[in-house]
Design a protein around this motif. Structure first.
Motif, short mmCIF file in Angstrom:
data_model
loop_
_atom_site.label_atom_id
_atom_site.label_comp_id
_atom_site.label_asym_id
_atom_site.label_seq_id
_atom_site.Cartn_x
_atom_site.Cartn_y
_atom_site.Cartn_z
N VAL A 123 -10.56 -2.24 4.01
CA VAL A 123 -9.25 -1.99 3.72
C VAL A 123 -8.55 -1.13 4.49
CG1 VAL A 123 -7.96 -1.49 1.92
CG2 VAL A 123 -10.13 -2.35 1.38
N ALA A 129 -4.88 -2.63 11.18
CA ALA A 129 -4.55 -3.70 11.87
C ALA A 129 -3.08 -4.45 11.45
CB ALA A 129 -5.39 -4.91 11.42
N MET A 130 -2.60 -3.70 10.49
CA MET A 130 -1.05 -3.92 10.01
C MET A 130 -0.31 -3.13 10.96
SD MET A 130 -1.04 -4.46 6.22
CE MET A 130 -2.61 -5.19 5.55
N GLY A 131 -0.67 -2.08 11.46
CA GLY A 131 0.09 -1.19 12.31
C GLY A 131 0.50 0.09 11.48
N THR A 136 0.56 6.75 6.16
CA THR A 136 0.72 5.41 5.31
C THR A 136 -0.69 5.23 4.59
OG1 THR A 136 2.31 4.70 6.64
CG2 THR A 136 1.68 3.12 4.90
N LYS A 140 -0.93 5.54 0.71
CA LYS A 140 -0.77 4.26 0.39
C LYS A 140 -2.27 3.55 0.10
CE LYS A 140 4.08 3.24 0.56
NZ LYS A 140 4.99 2.19 1.05
N LYS A 144 -4.16 5.81 -3.45
CA LYS A 144 -3.92 4.98 -4.12
C LYS A 144 -4.95 4.19 -4.83
CE LYS A 144 -0.49 2.39 -6.29
NZ LYS A 144 -0.33 1.18 -5.85
N GLU A 145 -5.96 3.88 -3.66
CA GLU A 145 -6.97 3.08 -4.06
C GLU A 145 -8.06 3.71 -5.08
OE1 GLU A 145 -7.88 -0.88 -2.87
OE2 GLU A 145 -5.83 -0.50 -3.59
N GLN B 82 2.13 -5.19 14.55
CA GLN B 82 2.54 -5.63 13.64
C GLN B 82 3.01 -7.16 13.85
OE1 GLN B 82 6.12 -3.10 12.81
NE2 GLN B 82 4.90 -1.54 12.04
N LEU B 93 -8.26 -6.81 0.56
CA LEU B 93 -7.12 -6.67 -0.21
C LEU B 93 -7.19 -5.19 -0.59
CD1 LEU B 93 -6.80 -10.21 -1.73
CD2 LEU B 93 -5.95 -9.10 0.51
N LEU B 94 -5.99 -4.91 -1.11
CA LEU B 94 -5.92 -3.67 -1.97
C LEU B 94 -6.19 -4.05 -3.42
CD1 LEU B 94 -2.89 -2.27 0.08
CD2 LEU B 94 -5.15 -1.03 0.09
N ARG B 97 -3.05 -3.22 -5.84
CA ARG B 97 -1.84 -3.77 -5.81
C ARG B 97 -2.02 -5.32 -6.16
NH1 ARG B 97 1.84 -2.34 -1.01
NH2 ARG B 97 1.93 -0.23 -1.04
N PHE B 105 2.97 -5.11 1.53
CA PHE B 105 2.37 -4.09 2.17
C PHE B 105 2.71 -3.98 3.73
CE2 PHE B 105 -1.57 -1.48 3.38
CZ PHE B 105 -0.63 -0.12 3.52
N PRO B 106 2.29 -5.05 4.58
CA PRO B 106 2.79 -5.01 5.78
C PRO B 106 4.34 -4.74 6.18
CG PRO B 106 2.01 -7.04 5.32
CD PRO B 106 1.57 -6.34 4.16
N GLU B 108 6.42 -3.13 4.19
CA GLU B 108 6.64 -1.73 3.86
C GLU B 108 6.28 -0.83 5.12
OE1 GLU B 108 4.43 -0.18 0.52
OE2 GLU B 108 5.00 -1.95 -0.50
N ILE B 109 5.30 -1.35 5.87
CA ILE B 109 4.86 -0.58 7.01
C ILE B 109 5.84 -1.02 8.07
CG2 ILE B 109 3.12 -0.67 9.05
CD1 ILE B 109 0.93 -1.08 6.48
N ARG B 153 -0.43 -12.00 3.67
CA ARG B 153 -0.38 -10.71 4.20
C ARG B 153 -0.27 -10.88 5.75
NH1 ARG B 153 -4.73 -6.35 2.70
NH2 ARG B 153 -5.94 -7.52 3.95
#
Lengths: 221, 341
Positions: A123, A129-131, A136, A140, A144-145, B82, B93-94, B97, B105-106, B108-109, B153
């Motif tokens: 996770v 990987a999303m940057g 964050t 987040k 959070k998790e 991104q 996954l989170l 959420r 989520f991405p 928000e990032i 996502r």
């Protein structure tokens, strides 16, 4: 009631109960903040962590281990100079709080670390990987998790704290431990000891109940 | 376009170094579905993680649209990431959420406003077919639905490329097929380049245009899916092709069923990239006065058309039979006479 517990002064007992709640809750907030910091530091600086750093990790781990190793009854005495420097006295509920925080924060810190380790590394990787920035990821993803585990850890810590307030009570911190010791034990009024014990058990049950209820609500797994 | 040049990764342990990825050169065209197949331990997982630098390369470069990913600073890398979507075998996954929040989520990032996020999430939910499940938590979803969330996502920030790390390996065959068709759908709709790694040849067969076979950190064979299927050279490739096609054709030729044929000729029709349909057989039957009997066949559909072989028995007068064979030969189908009466 008066026949059954002839020596119990009910208004005083109420005040003592309030003091126990006060010390437990304020120290719990302190332990939560300090414990989160320690736990995050332990987790992030560990090998393979986001802030991998051998030295900071060893220093933090040593601090946590040392303070967890010191029995609370001795820790209070060790912290006397600090307490007196801060408050001018070691008697009363507020002067007891630093010792309560120092006594429980390292314990909670370890629980935080365990909670963070439970999070699937994948996770964190997905967020990277999303940057996502490290901040964050910390707020987040990691915190959070792990909220359900953080809350159940806080429940355990709060119960330990109730016990510690009773120990602190024996050196005059106030609360139910104080009341049971000075008015009960030293004056041979065992009805007071008994009533205080029952109240402490009830307080522990309340914390456990609230903690379990919150954990259950927060857990989406 | 993605250009990978001499990409290498060495893992250093206390007493040895392991070359997980060994000087890989590769070119992946825009809008292509590129598959990398290999057994576990071949280094394919490390390879795909080198592309977005979840693993730091030891040497070499990765150029995505002329931008060298390996040279980027941490900050620039975050921004580049991104534009590189990624989906995972275990979805990642989170848990805390909902579907909506996971897909957001991405966004928000990337710093989108709340209204922009909500609008984009709605589009994505529709695109991956999760309408009605927006407010469910991952724990309430099936594996296939979880992967759909993962895909939504990954697509949220309109990436240039989608990396799929064994994206279907944790799914049952039926769900695998639905996720694969979703990937093809996205590839066609958005013109998105997809790089996937897998150990399942049917994933390659179903959706990839080009394939590379990886063994011991190196690419041992690569080309279009049809080429690799029809002319596998390396033993490891042959094994993978067998996963889908069954045993090789030369063994089939010796089979009892062919020996037992006692009239006419047995033909092997080899389809390579043909839009195979039954009309071909009926055309032959209509044009020529021959009896056609299908003995055995194994034809798979790939992205570039059908691939496989069909064994048929042809009976009739010698002259008509040879005319029919000549006709079949004139099409793009390869014809081979396996047995005579």
């Amino acid at each position: 009631m008066t026949d059954l517990f002839p020596n119990v002064d009910w208004p005083d007992l109420m005040i003592a109960t309030g003091e126990t709640f006060y010390m437990t809750i304020v120290a719990l907030i302190g332990a939560l903040i300090l414990g989160l910091l320690l736990g995050l530091l332990l987790y992030l600086t560990s090998p393979g962590g986001l802030w991998q750093n051998k030295y900071i990790h060893i220093i933090t781990a040593t601090f946590v281990n040392v303070f967890r190793a010191i029995p609370f009854a001795i820790l209070i005495f060790l912290l006397f100079p600090v307490t007196i420097f801060l408050f001018g006295t070691f008697r009363g509920t507020t002067p007891a709080i630093p010792a309560l925080i120092v006594g429980t924060a390292p314990f909670y810190g370890r629980l935080v670390e365990i909670a963070l380790r439970e999070i699937d590394k994948g996770v964190v990787e997905a967020a990277q990987a999303m940057g996502a920035k490290t901040s964050t990821i910390i707020f987040k993803v990691l915190l959070k998790e792990s909220i359900p585990a953080l809350v159940s850890g806080l429940t355990v810590t709060s119960i330990a704290l109730v016990g510690y307030t009773a120990i602190a009570g024996m050196i005059g911190a106030g609360g139910l431990g104080d009341y049971a010791y000075f008015y009960g034990f030293t004056r041979r009024n065992f009805d007071i000891v008994f009533v205080c014990t029952v109240l402490i058990v009830i307080i522990v049950f309340i914390f456990q109940f609230i903690g379990d209820w919150m954990t259950k609500r927060l857990d989406k797994r | 376009m993605i250009k990978i040049d001499q990409l290498s990764k060495v893992f250093q342990t206390s007493n040895q170094s392991i070359q997980a990825v060994d000087h890989i050169d590769l070119q992946i065209n825009k809008g292509e579905i590129f598959g990398m197949i290999g057994y576990s331990g071949a280094g394919k997982s490390t390879f795909i993680r080198l592309i977005n630098r979840l693993e730091e390369p030891s040497a070499g470069s990765v150029l995505i649209d002329d931008q060298d990913i390996t040279k980027l600073s941490k900050r620039d890398l975050r921004i580049s990431r991104q534009e590189i979507g990624m989906i995972f075998q275990h979805f990642n996954l989170l848990w805390s959420r909902t579907v909506r929040e996971n897909i957001a989520f991405p966004l928000e990032i990337a710093g989108l406003s709340k209204t922009e996020r909500s609008e984009r999430v709605d589009q994505l939910i529709q695109l991956v077919g999760l309408t009605g499940r927006e407010d469910a938590y991952p724990a309430q979803l099936s594996g296939g639905q979880k992967q759909r969330v993962g895909i939504a996502r990954a697509l949220a920030n309109n990436p240039k490329v989608l990396l799929c790390d064994e994206a279907t390996s944790a799914l049952d065959p039926e769900t695998t097929d639905s996720i694969l068709s979703l990937l093809v759908d996205i590839n066609e709709k958005l013109g998105l380049t997809i790089i996937l790694i897998t150990h399942e040849m049917h994933v390659i067969q179903k959706i990839c245009h080009n394939v590379a076979v990886m063994e011991d950190g190196r690419i041992v064979e690569q080309g279009s899916v049809l080429d690799v299927f029809s002319h596998p050279k390396q033993p490891v490739t042959k094994k993978f092709v067998e996963q889908v096609m069954g045993k090789p054709d030369n063994e089939v030729a010796d089979d009892i069923f062919i020996q037992q044929v006692n009239s006419g000729k047995v033909l092997k029709l080899q389809f390579i990239g043909e839009s195979t349909n039954q009309a071909f057989i009926s055309q032959v039957a209509k044009k020529y006065d021959v009896e056609l009997n299908i003995l055995q066949g194994n034809i798979k559909q790939t992205q570039a058309g059908a691939y496989g072989s069909l064994y048929i028995q042809v009976t009739g007068t010698d002259e008509v039979v040879s005319q029919a064979i000549a006709y079949m030969d004139s099409t793009s189908i390869e014809v081979e006479v396996v047995a005579n009466d």
